[in-house]
Design a protein around this motif. Structure first.
Motif, PDB file in Angstrom:
ATOM      1  N   PRO A   1      61.558  37.520  39.248  1.00  0.00           N
ATOM      2  CA  PRO A   1      60.761  38.742  39.407  1.00  0.00           C
ATOM      3  C   PRO A   1      60.219  39.230  38.072  1.00  0.00           C
ATOM      4  N   LEU A   2      59.082  39.914  38.125  1.00  0.00           N
ATOM      5  CA  LEU A   2      58.492  40.542  36.954  1.00  0.00           C
ATOM      6  C   LEU A   2      58.654  42.049  37.112  1.00  0.00           C
ATOM      7  N   TYR A   3      59.299  42.667  36.135  1.00  0.00           N
ATOM      8  CA  TYR A   3      59.568  44.107  36.216  1.00  0.00           C
ATOM      9  C   TYR A   3      58.528  44.859  35.382  1.00  0.00           C
ATOM     10  N   LEU A   4      57.736  45.702  36.057  1.00  0.00           N
ATOM     11  CA  LEU A   4      56.767  46.549  35.367  1.00  0.00           C
ATOM     12  C   LEU A   4      57.426  47.903  35.143  1.00  0.00           C
ATOM     13  N   ARG A   5      57.546  48.300  33.884  1.00  0.00           N
ATOM     14  CA  ARG A   5      58.223  49.544  33.549  1.00  0.00           C
ATOM     15  C   ARG A   5      57.294  50.434  32.716  1.00  0.00           C
ATOM     16  N   LYS A   6      57.657  51.706  32.631  1.00  0.00           N
ATOM     17  CA  LYS A   6      56.880  52.695  31.876  1.00  0.00           C
ATOM     18  C   LYS A   6      55.415  52.678  32.296  1.00  0.00           C
ATOM     19  N   LEU A   7      55.210  52.649  33.605  1.00  0.00           N
ATOM     20  CA  LEU A   7      53.848  52.652  34.134  1.00  0.00           C
ATOM     21  C   LEU A   7      53.182  54.004  33.889  1.00  0.00           C
ATOM     22  N   PRO A   8      51.849  54.057  33.892  1.00  0.00           N
ATOM     23  CA  PRO A   8      51.153  55.334  33.645  1.00  0.00           C
ATOM     24  C   PRO A   8      51.616  56.432  34.600  1.00  0.00           C
ATOM     25  N   LYS A   9      51.586  57.644  34.095  1.00  0.00           N
ATOM     26  CA  LYS A   9      52.034  58.780  34.892  1.00  0.00           C
ATOM     27  C   LYS A   9      50.936  59.312  35.791  1.00  0.00           C
ATOM     28  N   ARG A  10      49.772  58.706  35.714  1.00  0.00           N
ATOM     29  CA  ARG A  10      48.664  59.054  36.604  1.00  0.00           C
ATOM     30  C   ARG A  10      48.241  57.797  37.358  1.00  0.00           C
ATOM     31  N   ALA A  11      47.297  57.943  38.235  1.00  0.00           N
ATOM     32  CA  ALA A  11      46.866  56.804  39.033  1.00  0.00           C
ATOM     33  C   ALA A  11      46.492  55.626  38.127  1.00  0.00           C
ATOM     34  N   PHE A  12      46.879  54.417  38.519  1.00  0.00           N
ATOM     35  CA  PHE A  12      46.628  53.243  37.704  1.00  0.00           C
ATOM     36  C   PHE A  12      46.323  52.057  38.612  1.00  0.00           C
ATOM     37  N   THR A  13      45.744  51.016  38.008  1.00  0.00           N
ATOM     38  CA  THR A  13      45.352  49.821  38.747  1.00  0.00           C
ATOM     39  C   THR A  13      46.146  48.614  38.255  1.00  0.00           C
ATOM     40  N   VAL A  14      46.754  47.886  39.187  1.00  0.00           N
ATOM     41  CA  VAL A  14      47.434  46.631  38.884  1.00  0.00           C
ATOM     42  C   VAL A  14      46.522  45.481  39.300  1.00  0.00           C
ATOM     43  N   THR A  15      46.239  44.588  38.377  1.00  0.00           N
ATOM     44  CA  THR A  15      45.377  43.435  38.640  1.00  0.00           C
ATOM     45  C   THR A  15      46.213  42.167  38.571  1.00  0.00           C
ATOM     46  N   VAL A  16      46.142  41.364  39.615  1.00  0.00           N
ATOM     47  CA  VAL A  16      46.849  40.086  39.654  1.00  0.00           C
ATOM     48  C   VAL A  16      45.803  38.972  39.730  1.00  0.00           C
ATOM     49  N   THR A  17      45.847  38.058  38.763  1.00  0.00           N
ATOM     50  CA  THR A  17      44.952  36.901  38.763  1.00  0.00           C
ATOM     51  C   THR A  17      45.793  35.632  38.894  1.00  0.00           C
ATOM     52  N   VAL A  18      45.563  34.887  39.956  1.00  0.00           N
ATOM     53  CA  VAL A  18      46.278  33.639  40.204  1.00  0.00           C
ATOM     54  C   VAL A  18      45.342  32.475  39.885  1.00  0.00           C
ATOM     55  N   THR A  19      45.743  31.628  38.947  1.00  0.00           N
ATOM     56  CA  THR A  19      44.982  30.419  38.649  1.00  0.00           C
ATOM     57  C   THR A  19      45.625  29.259  39.399  1.00  0.00           C
ATOM     58  N   LEU A  20      44.885  28.660  40.307  1.00  0.00           N
ATOM     59  CA  LEU A  20      45.410  27.565  41.116  1.00  0.00           C
ATOM     60  C   LEU A  20      45.370  26.253  40.340  1.00  0.00           C
ATOM     61  N   THR A  21      46.124  25.285  40.809  1.00  0.00           N
ATOM     62  CA  THR A  21      46.137  23.974  40.151  1.00  0.00           C
ATOM     63  C   THR A  21      44.788  23.283  40.235  1.00  0.00           C
ATOM     64  N   THR A  22      43.946  23.717  41.169  1.00  0.00           N
ATOM     65  CA  THR A  22      42.592  23.161  41.281  1.00  0.00           C
ATOM     66  C   THR A  22      41.655  23.742  40.242  1.00  0.00           C
ATOM     67  N   GLY A  23      42.126  24.787  39.520  1.00  0.00           N
ATOM     68  CA  GLY A  23      41.287  25.442  38.533  1.00  0.00           C
ATOM     69  C   GLY A  23      40.639  26.708  39.039  1.00  0.00           C
ATOM     70  N   LYS A  24      40.656  26.927  40.348  1.00  0.00           N
ATOM     71  CA  LYS A  24      40.043  28.125  40.919  1.00  0.00           C
ATOM     72  C   LYS A  24      40.895  29.347  40.624  1.00  0.00           C
ATOM     73  N   GLY A  25      40.246  30.473  40.372  1.00  0.00           N
ATOM     74  CA  GLY A  25      40.963  31.713  40.114  1.00  0.00           C
ATOM     75  C   GLY A  25      40.824  32.698  41.259  1.00  0.00           C
ATOM     76  N   LEU A  26      41.903  33.372  41.589  1.00  0.00           N
ATOM     77  CA  LEU A  26      41.913  34.418  42.610  1.00  0.00           C
ATOM     78  C   LEU A  26      42.333  35.719  41.942  1.00  0.00           C
ATOM     79  N   THR A  27      41.540  36.761  42.111  1.00  0.00           N
ATOM     80  CA  THR A  27      41.855  38.048  41.498  1.00  0.00           C
ATOM     81  C   THR A  27      41.836  39.142  42.549  1.00  0.00           C
ATOM     82  N   GLU A  28      42.818  40.009  42.482  1.00  0.00           N
ATOM     83  CA  GLU A  28      42.874  41.150  43.396  1.00  0.00           C
ATOM     84  C   GLU A  28      43.471  42.336  42.650  1.00  0.00           C
ATOM     85  N   ARG A  29      43.023  43.537  43.018  1.00  0.00           N
ATOM     86  CA  ARG A  29      43.489  44.751  42.367  1.00  0.00           C
ATOM     87  C   ARG A  29      44.001  45.743  43.401  1.00  0.00           C
ATOM     88  N   ARG A  30      45.016  46.484  42.998  1.00  0.00           N
ATOM     89  CA  ARG A  30      45.502  47.592  43.819  1.00  0.00           C
ATOM     90  C   ARG A  30      45.674  48.811  42.931  1.00  0.00           C
TER      91      ARG A  30
END
Length: 599
Positions: free
Chosen positions: A564-593
């Motif tokens: 697991p990856l532990y995200l700590r001391k996150l902003p005290k106001r609204a914030f955006t988490v971006t996850v970018t997955v690079t596949l073995t084929t070289g294609k990238g997938l990005t999503e934000r919440r």
């Protein structure tokens, strides 16, 4: 430099009851309408509002999400139309493999509608816009900017249909950049606003097409501005806002008021949050160290944390709104609405006797009436409350509940508002069930004219080039429904190729590779835990990069993806988490919440 505090008149209103409706001098609000039976744009849009707008006649357009047959997320709009009863007609604006991320939907007074989305492919993020001229149909997508590091663009729309986009770039053309689109035209060449990266910036456009950008400068972090008259060019950089301590500007907003002035408002974190402001004309500004206090003598003895939410034009001035609380971890939250008339601010503080208020949204109609709507958390449920002031100087009525009565399984959050002509509309997301529908109430009994026979527009291609070339294809499809359906709308079944099995649908970078909670869940204690799941069949992850508010916090490979990856001391106001997955084929997938800390 000595601060020049402005001591405005402050009125405080406390509510604890549940009135049935909000007072309004225009038409009363009609019944609750289901604008989108499936999705709530507040949980799907990664940026801040607006994703709703009205033209000068009060016709409402709502930006939302559509899941296509591939389960890809597409940008759609729902238009309020017809009468007896009013219906909401959906138009799907994008048709991109892998889906898109919505950015904004705005509507000009003359009826011009602008919708923007972004798509990342091949390491390049491209922002596209589509425009519907007054009385016309949606056109082909146009590229605004294509760049590896431009992940967010702010836009403003003039009443005449002119538009401006502003962004900052950390790699290709370092600095803050802008592009202008004249009504009926295309996006012009990029223009430099400043050669430094602006951690906080805002843009506004006047009814006739003047533009102004206000941004945080380098250390010590003063606020600066560039002004562009109709037709250009940009004037020289001038100082607008000055802070006492270095790099304390949290956020900034700017607007043209009804008299043609530009008004800037910023939240500074110095000895407790301080609101700084200034006004000017045609690129020239007044005294740069103006401040005002909303809870007593400086340095803010009662409320030390503020979140600037809205600044809107009024025929005679501007209106601003923010939330405040005594300290970051406090569950006591209030809403402040400020009205600027000439050089004097009038402040109204709304409080809840039994809960907390947050997310204030503002709209002003052509009669000068001012609507504020807010999320009220009390009794362990969320509801939407609102009030309408008759003018820039008239007294505010008490807040009144405008959403249905909430329960543990049906709550109402994330308000949005819009005004056009004399009409107002208020909307919210419904939470607690299997879907997140959007509901709206309006003072305008009838909507726009519904399309009799929906006709899809032709497929069009837009191309933009930075260090690489990004191409996207979009098809606009109109889907009309006679009455809103509370169940998910059926999707067409894909037809498999006769000689080969269809390719598996493109997975989601967050939902299919991680266990991040839904964006509708608040974050407690400034902590999030990211666990990585077994990838969907046919896909393998080479690496995963996680960012918080565009700042990279981790890049994981190999066995690290099993922990697991532990995200700590996150902003005290609204914030955006971006996850970018690079596949073995070289294609990238990005999503934000986008997440909001728990109260």
């Amino acid at each position: 430099m000595k601060l020049r505090p402005l001591l405005p008149l402050i009125a405080i209103a406390v509510f604890g009851g549940v009135p049935a409706a909000v007072a309004v001098t225009a038409d009363p609000f009609g019944p609750v309408e289901v604008a989108d039976p499936i999705y709530n744009p507040g949980t799907n849009y990664n940026g801040n509002p607006p994703f709703v707008g009205s033209d000068g006649s009060g016709n409402v357009l709502l930006g939302t999400i559509f899941r296509d047959a591939r389960s890809d997320q597409q940008l759609a709009v729902h238009e309020r139309c017809g009468t007896g009863p009013v219906t909401w007609q959906r138009t799907v604006l994008s048709n991109t493999v892998g889906g898109v991320e919505p950015v904004t939907v705005q509507v000009a007074a003359n009826g011009t509608a602008l919708a923007v989305w972004r798509r990342r492919t091949g390491g390049i993020t491209t922002h596209f816009s589509v425009v519907r001229p007054p009385g016309g149909t949606w056109g082909a997508p146009q590229a605004i900017v294509a760049d590896p590091d431009v992940t967010f663009v702010r836009l403003a729309l003039g009443d005449n249909g002119d538009a401006i986009a502003v962004w900052w770039d950390s790699s290709v053309t370092v600095g803050t950049r802008a592009a202008v689109r004249p009504a009926g035209g295309t996006w012009g060449a990029q223009e430099s606003i400043t050669g430094t990266l602006s951690g906080a910036y805002a843009v506004a456009m006047s009814p006739t097409g003047e533009a102004v950008v206000v941004y945080k400068g380098p250390t010590p972090g003063y606020g600066f501005s560039r002004y562009r008259p109709v037709g250009g060019p940009w004037t020289a950089e001038v100082e607008v806002l000055r802070n006492t301590f270095q790099n304390t500007m949290r956020s900034v907003q700017v607007a043209f008021d009804g008299t043609g002035r530009t008004v800037a408002l910023a939240d500074f974190d110095q000895a407790g949050d301080t609101m700084g402001w200034n006004f000017g004309t045609a690129g020239a500004w007044g005294v740069t160290d103006r401040t005002f206090d909303d809870d007593g003598d400086l340095p803010d003895p009662q409320s030390d944390t503020r979140l600037l939410e809205s600044l809107v034009r009024h025929p005679s001035g501007v209106v601003a709104a923010w939330s405040r609380k005594p300290f970051d971890q406090s569950n006591t939250r209030e809403v402040v609405v400020a009205r600027l008339n000439g050089t004097t601010w009038d402040l109204k503080v709304f409080q809840s006797a039994t809960g907390a208020l947050s997310t204030p949204r503002l709209a002003v109609n052509t009669a000068g009436e001012i609507l504020v709507a807010t999320d009220a958390f009390q009794g362990n449920v969320n509801e939407i409350y609102a009030s309408i002031a008759p003018s820039l100087t008239a007294a505010w009525p008490a807040l009144a509940r405008v959403s249905p009565l909430a329960s543990a399984t049906e709550q109402y959050r994330e308000p949005f508002v819009t005004a056009g002509g004399p009409a107002f509309a208020i909307g919210w997301g419904v939470h607690g069930g299997s879907t997140d529908p959007t509901q709206v109430i309006s003072t305008k009994p009838a909507g726009a004219t519904c399309a009799v026979t929906p006709t899809p527009t032709a497929t069009a291609t837009a191309t933009a080039t930075a260090t690489a070339t990004a191409t996207a294809t979009a098809t606009a499809t109109v889907i009309a429904t006679a009455t809103p359906d509370p169940n998910p709308l059926p999707l067409p079944s894909p037809t498999p190729a006769p000689t080969a099995a269809p390719a598996p649908p493109t997975p989601s970078a967050i939902a299919d590779f991680t266990t991040l909670p839904a964006a509708s869940k608040c974050v407690r204690g400034g902590k999030l835990t990211v666990r990585f799941k077994k990838p969907p069949a046919g896909f393998a992850a080479k690496s995963v990069t996680v960012k918080v508010n565009a700042k990279k916090v981790a890049t994981l490979k190999g066995k690290a993806l099993q922990k697991p990856l532990y995200l700590r001391k996150l902003p005290k106001r609204a914030f955006t988490v971006t996850v970018t997955v690079t596949l073995t084929t070289g294609k990238g997938l990005t999503e934000r919440r986008r997440y909001t800390p728990c109260r």
